[in-house]
Design a protein around this motif. Structure first.
Motif, PDB file in Angstrom:
ATOM      1  N   SER A 108      -4.843 -14.177   2.524  1.00 25.80           N
ATOM      2  CA  SER A 108      -6.211 -13.955   2.746  1.00 25.80           C
ATOM      3  C   SER A 108      -7.295 -14.901   2.850  1.00 25.80           C
ATOM      4  O   SER A 108      -7.485 -16.144   2.173  1.00 25.80           O
ATOM      5  CB  SER A 108      -6.839 -13.320   1.061  1.00 25.80           C
ATOM      6  OG  SER A 108      -7.658 -12.242   1.140  1.00 25.80           O
ATOM      7  N   PHE A 159      -5.194  -1.225  -5.865  1.00 20.69           N
ATOM      8  CA  PHE A 159      -6.532  -1.883  -4.736  1.00 20.69           C
ATOM      9  C   PHE A 159      -7.729  -1.298  -4.539  1.00 20.69           C
ATOM     10  O   PHE A 159      -8.872  -1.883  -5.178  1.00 20.69           O
ATOM     11  CB  PHE A 159      -5.502  -1.885  -2.801  1.00 20.69           C
ATOM     12  CG  PHE A 159      -6.817  -2.486  -2.851  1.00 20.69           C
ATOM     13  CD1 PHE A 159      -7.437  -3.663  -2.649  1.00 20.69           C
ATOM     14  CD2 PHE A 159      -7.504  -1.413  -1.392  1.00 20.69           C
ATOM     15  CE1 PHE A 159      -7.793  -3.910  -1.501  1.00 20.69           C
ATOM     16  CE2 PHE A 159      -8.205  -2.422  -0.640  1.00 20.69           C
ATOM     17  CZ  PHE A 159      -9.068  -3.380  -0.547  1.00 20.69           C
ATOM     18  N   ILE A 219      -8.718  -2.548  -7.811  1.00 26.97           N
ATOM     19  CA  ILE A 219      -9.433  -4.170  -7.672  1.00 26.97           C
ATOM     20  C   ILE A 219     -10.583  -4.029  -7.177  1.00 26.97           C
ATOM     21  O   ILE A 219     -11.804  -4.823  -7.822  1.00 26.97           O
ATOM     22  CB  ILE A 219      -8.392  -4.280  -6.404  1.00 26.97           C
ATOM     23  CG1 ILE A 219      -7.017  -5.490  -7.805  1.00 26.97           C
ATOM     24  CG2 ILE A 219      -8.778  -6.273  -5.400  1.00 26.97           C
ATOM     25  CD1 ILE A 219      -5.653  -5.429  -6.324  1.00 26.97           C
ATOM     26  N   MET A 262      -1.153 -15.109  -2.083  1.00 23.53           N
ATOM     27  CA  MET A 262      -0.643 -14.895  -3.484  1.00 23.53           C
ATOM     28  C   MET A 262       1.094 -14.363  -3.732  1.00 23.53           C
ATOM     29  O   MET A 262       1.739 -14.389  -2.291  1.00 23.53           O
ATOM     30  CB  MET A 262      -1.111 -12.958  -3.055  1.00 23.53           C
ATOM     31  CG  MET A 262      -2.261 -13.107  -3.567  1.00 23.53           C
ATOM     32  SD  MET A 262      -2.769 -11.435  -4.267  1.00 23.53           S
ATOM     33  CE  MET A 262      -1.824  -9.634  -3.905  1.00 23.53           C
ATOM     34  N   TYR A 302      -8.421 -13.128  -7.538  1.00 21.99           N
ATOM     35  CA  TYR A 302      -7.601 -12.794  -6.914  1.00 21.99           C
ATOM     36  C   TYR A 302      -6.542 -13.502  -8.092  1.00 21.99           C
ATOM     37  O   TYR A 302      -5.052 -13.138  -7.955  1.00 21.99           O
ATOM     38  CB  TYR A 302      -6.864 -14.000  -5.537  1.00 21.99           C
ATOM     39  CG  TYR A 302      -7.318 -13.012  -4.410  1.00 21.99           C
ATOM     40  CD1 TYR A 302      -6.818 -12.397  -3.637  1.00 21.99           C
ATOM     41  CD2 TYR A 302      -8.815 -14.000  -4.021  1.00 21.99           C
ATOM     42  CE1 TYR A 302      -7.433 -11.866  -2.555  1.00 21.99           C
ATOM     43  CE2 TYR A 302      -8.914 -13.451  -3.238  1.00 21.99           C
ATOM     44  CZ  TYR A 302      -8.257 -12.851  -2.332  1.00 21.99           C
ATOM     45  OH  TYR A 302      -9.730 -12.206  -1.406  1.00 21.99           O
ATOM     46  N   GLY A 315     -14.295  -5.209   5.030  1.00 16.54           N
ATOM     47  CA  GLY A 315     -13.202  -4.718   3.968  1.00 16.54           C
ATOM     48  C   GLY A 315     -12.901  -6.721   3.920  1.00 16.54           C
ATOM     49  O   GLY A 315     -12.151  -6.897   2.960  1.00 16.54           O
ATOM     50  N   SER A 316     -13.217  -7.366   4.720  1.00 14.89           N
ATOM     51  CA  SER A 316     -12.160  -8.782   4.582  1.00 14.89           C
ATOM     52  C   SER A 316     -10.906  -8.212   5.616  1.00 14.89           C
ATOM     53  O   SER A 316     -10.533  -9.107   4.976  1.00 14.89           O
ATOM     54  CB  SER A 316     -12.564  -9.274   3.697  1.00 14.89           C
ATOM     55  OG  SER A 316     -11.697 -10.729   4.447  1.00 14.89           O
ATOM     56  N   TYR A 344       0.947  -1.522  -0.139  1.00 12.39           N
ATOM     57  CA  TYR A 344       0.296  -0.130  -0.097  1.00 12.39           C
ATOM     58  C   TYR A 344       0.410   1.379   0.415  1.00 12.39           C
ATOM     59  O   TYR A 344       0.355   1.821   0.435  1.00 12.39           O
ATOM     60  CB  TYR A 344      -1.032   0.109   1.109  1.00 12.39           C
ATOM     61  CG  TYR A 344      -1.745  -1.153   0.601  1.00 12.39           C
ATOM     62  CD1 TYR A 344      -3.293  -1.005  -0.068  1.00 12.39           C
ATOM     63  CD2 TYR A 344      -1.399  -2.818   1.174  1.00 12.39           C
ATOM     64  CE1 TYR A 344      -3.717  -2.185   0.354  1.00 12.39           C
ATOM     65  CE2 TYR A 344      -2.625  -3.091   1.536  1.00 12.39           C
ATOM     66  CZ  TYR A 344      -3.771  -3.591   0.397  1.00 12.39           C
ATOM     67  OH  TYR A 344      -4.390  -4.555   0.869  1.00 12.39           O
ATOM     68  N   GLU A 380       0.972 -12.354   0.445  1.00 15.68           N
ATOM     69  CA  GLU A 380      -0.077 -12.327   0.703  1.00 15.68           C
ATOM     70  C   GLU A 380      -0.252 -13.407   1.343  1.00 15.68           C
ATOM     71  O   GLU A 380      -0.171 -14.433   0.348  1.00 15.68           O
ATOM     72  CB  GLU A 380      -1.140 -11.583   0.160  1.00 15.68           C
ATOM     73  CG  GLU A 380      -2.059 -10.785   1.057  1.00 15.68           C
ATOM     74  CD  GLU A 380      -3.700 -10.264  -0.118  1.00 15.68           C
ATOM     75  OE1 GLU A 380      -3.264  -8.831   0.678  1.00 15.68           O
ATOM     76  OE2 GLU A 380      -4.387 -10.864  -0.785  1.00 15.68           O
ATOM     77  N   PHE A 397      -0.624  -5.001  -8.915  1.00 22.01           N
ATOM     78  CA  PHE A 397      -0.359  -4.750  -7.077  1.00 22.01           C
ATOM     79  C   PHE A 397       0.265  -5.973  -7.092  1.00 22.01           C
ATOM     80  O   PHE A 397       1.617  -5.469  -6.082  1.00 22.01           O
ATOM     81  CB  PHE A 397      -2.269  -5.184  -6.517  1.00 22.01           C
ATOM     82  CG  PHE A 397      -2.270  -5.491  -5.768  1.00 22.01           C
ATOM     83  CD1 PHE A 397      -2.604  -3.979  -4.905  1.00 22.01           C
ATOM     84  CD2 PHE A 397      -2.370  -6.078  -4.603  1.00 22.01           C
ATOM     85  CE1 PHE A 397      -3.016  -3.724  -3.486  1.00 22.01           C
ATOM     86  CE2 PHE A 397      -2.903  -6.226  -3.253  1.00 22.01           C
ATOM     87  CZ  PHE A 397      -2.698  -4.962  -3.074  1.00 22.01           C
ATOM     88  N   ASN A 424      -6.429 -10.827   5.660  1.00 27.31           N
ATOM     89  CA  ASN A 424      -4.830 -10.571   5.806  1.00 27.31           C
ATOM     90  C   ASN A 424      -4.100 -11.135   7.086  1.00 27.31           C
ATOM     91  O   ASN A 424      -2.062 -10.871   6.832  1.00 27.31           O
ATOM     92  CB  ASN A 424      -4.767  -9.566   5.033  1.00 27.31           C
ATOM     93  CG  ASN A 424      -4.928  -9.159   3.826  1.00 27.31           C
ATOM     94  OD1 ASN A 424      -5.614  -7.915   3.660  1.00 27.31           O
ATOM     95  ND2 ASN A 424      -5.328 -10.127   2.701  1.00 27.31           N
ATOM     96  N   TYR A 435     -13.207  -9.727  -8.897  1.00 26.01           N
ATOM     97  CA  TYR A 435     -13.257  -9.385  -7.055  1.00 26.01           C
ATOM     98  C   TYR A 435     -14.778  -9.047  -6.916  1.00 26.01           C
ATOM     99  O   TYR A 435     -15.664  -7.777  -6.170  1.00 26.01           O
ATOM    100  CB  TYR A 435     -12.642  -8.300  -7.045  1.00 26.01           C
ATOM    101  CG  TYR A 435     -11.813  -8.383  -5.544  1.00 26.01           C
ATOM    102  CD1 TYR A 435     -10.916  -8.784  -4.840  1.00 26.01           C
ATOM    103  CD2 TYR A 435     -12.504  -6.703  -4.560  1.00 26.01           C
ATOM    104  CE1 TYR A 435     -10.453  -8.890  -3.602  1.00 26.01           C
ATOM    105  CE2 TYR A 435     -12.398  -6.923  -3.646  1.00 26.01           C
ATOM    106  CZ  TYR A 435     -10.939  -7.760  -2.603  1.00 26.01           C
ATOM    107  OH  TYR A 435     -10.806  -8.065  -1.894  1.00 26.01           O
TER     108      TYR A 435
HETATM  109  C1  AVI Z   1      -7.407  -5.736   1.632  1.00 25.08           C
HETATM  110  N1  AVI Z   1      -8.137  -7.512   1.839  1.00 25.08           N
HETATM  111  C2  AVI Z   1      -8.937  -7.541   2.534  1.00 25.08           C
HETATM  112  C3  AVI Z   1      -7.759  -7.561   0.195  1.00 25.08           C
HETATM  113  C4  AVI Z   1      -7.851  -8.779  -0.341  1.00 25.08           C
HETATM  114  O1  AVI Z   1      -8.992  -9.664  -0.928  1.00 25.08           O
HETATM  115  O2  AVI Z   1      -7.217  -9.721   0.750  1.00 25.08           O
HETATM  116  C5  AVI Z   1      -6.214  -7.429  -0.699  1.00 25.08           C
HETATM  117  C6  AVI Z   1      -6.060  -8.114  -1.833  1.00 25.08           C
HETATM  118  N2  AVI Z   1      -5.315  -8.768  -2.476  1.00 25.08           N
HETATM  119  C7  AVI Z   1      -5.313  -9.246  -3.759  1.00 25.08           C
HETATM  120  N3  AVI Z   1      -6.304  -8.278  -4.003  1.00 25.08           N
HETATM  121  C8  AVI Z   1      -6.905  -7.835  -2.733  1.00 25.08           C
END
Ligand code: AVI
Length: 337
Positions: free
Chosen positions: A299, A47, A50, A263, A217, A168-169, A39, A297, A227, A173, A56
């Motif tokens: 998720s 983001f 996305i 990811m 994703y 926003g979930s 970020y 990452e 991203f 993360n 998404y």
């Molecule tokens: C911020 N977070 C909730 C997103 C997720 O879906 O885990 C970050 C993200 N990574 C890839 N796309 C979105």
């Protein structure tokens, strides 16, 4: 997103944190980079893009749950006993999804104090301006803070019940242990009877395939790939590394053991990358073999039982839950016990 005009010492401390994170993660046997590194300014814009992608589903599904149930959520949060609520939002960003809840709070009690908390002063400025222009009954009190590292800067208003929003979930993360610690930190600042509204993405089910999760994703337009790769561009800019992001492939995989999307950035070749020395340590040369990945990452995707267990572990008891008809996403209201 970074602050509009960060003081030099704030810039230095951010770069030091980036360097420390990169050195630790990239010299471990399985290379990792923490997701907060995504970020920077470019990553925050990516983001936002996305969240509008057709694949998404998370953002628009959560928004549709709020649109359908905001009055009920607010009524439940007030405990049906006409308590006046104040709303605090962790990681509020530009508060794009919060308007529906704030409008419901204004309908219910005439006016509401809203305290968005975020590391980005820029995002909070946008949140404040948008809300004040569109929702006259809302008083916005922004707080720039990193709620993941510091105690929640809760400005408690006498006689009011607090509704903390973590939507926003974002909780997805964090590792299960870190998620519990984060919610415990929130709980420690609340009084019994205060509420938490948690947004969580759900795992696969009868109406939700693993393909749906993976597509979210790994979108067709390549925005998530950009991203993911942007983290390498950030390390080049902030630390003077010489990553060639084109030599890393974006990978999204479903890990059923841990119920999470992972990811990764996969090295396309044998390559060396230089990390110049700085306040965090001496110069380093990193080696990547073909197919080796940097894990960028996790998720996590939840079952209703996992949501309940997580909340219970932080001393919250569920009082209401809402989801869309395909069980893609859940919004859970919990009482601080
Ligand atoms: C911020 N977070 C909730 C997103 C997720 O879906 O885990 C970050 C993200 N990574 C890839 N796309 C979105």
């Amino acid at each position: 997103m970074p602050p509009i005009a960060a003081a030099p010492e704030a810039i230095d401390s951010t770069i030091h944190a980036v360097a420390t994170e990169a050195r630790t993660g990239l010299t471990s046997p399985r290379k990792t980079l923490a997701p907060w590194l995504f970020y920077d300014e470019a990553g925050s814009i990516l983001f936002e893009q996305i969240t509008e992608l057709p694949e998404y589903y998370l953002t628009r599904t959560e928004r549709s749950i709020f649109a359908a149930h905001a009055d009920e959520i607010l009524r439940e949060a007030a405990g049906g006993d006409r308590q006046t609520l104040t709303l605090i939002e962790l990681g509020a960003g530009t508060a794009a999804k919060t308007g529906v809840l704030l409008a419901a709070a204004v309908r219910r009690q005439g006016s509401v104090v809203y305290q968005p908390v975020d590391v980005s002063e820029t995002a909070l400025a946008v949140a404040s301006e948008t809300i004040q222009a569109n929702l006259p009954g809302v008083t916005v009190r922004c707080q720039v803070a990193d709620y993941t590292r510091e105690p929640l800067p809760l400005d408690r208003l006498p006689g009011l019940r607090t509704l903390a929003l973590y939507i926003g979930s974002s909780i997805g993360n964090f590792s299960p242990g870190d998620a519990e610690a984060l919610l415990r930190n929130v709980r420690a600042q609340l009084l019994p009877g205060d509420k938490l509204l948690l947004g969580t993405d759900l795992g696969p089910g009868p109406k939700k395939s693993i393909a749906t999760l993976l597509a979210a994703y790994n979108d067709a337009a390549g925005t998530t790939a950009a991203f993911n790769r942007n983290v390498l561009t950030r390390l080049n800019r902030d630390l003077g590394c010489d990553f060639d992001p084109r030599r890393f492939l974006h990978r999204a995989l479903w890990n059923p053991t841990h119920s999470r999307i992972e990811m990764h950035l996969e090295s396309l070749a044998h390559q060396r990358v230089r990390v110049p020395g700085n306040s965090a340590g001496p110069a380093l040369t990193l080696t990547f073999t073909p197919g080796e990945t940097v894990h960028t990452e996790n998720s996590y995707k939840f079952t209703p039982a996992a949501i309940e267990a997580l909340l219970r572990s932080a001393d919250f008891a569920i009082t209401g839950s809402w989801h869309d008809e395909n069980h893609l996403f859940a919004v859970t209201l919990a009482n601080a016990v």
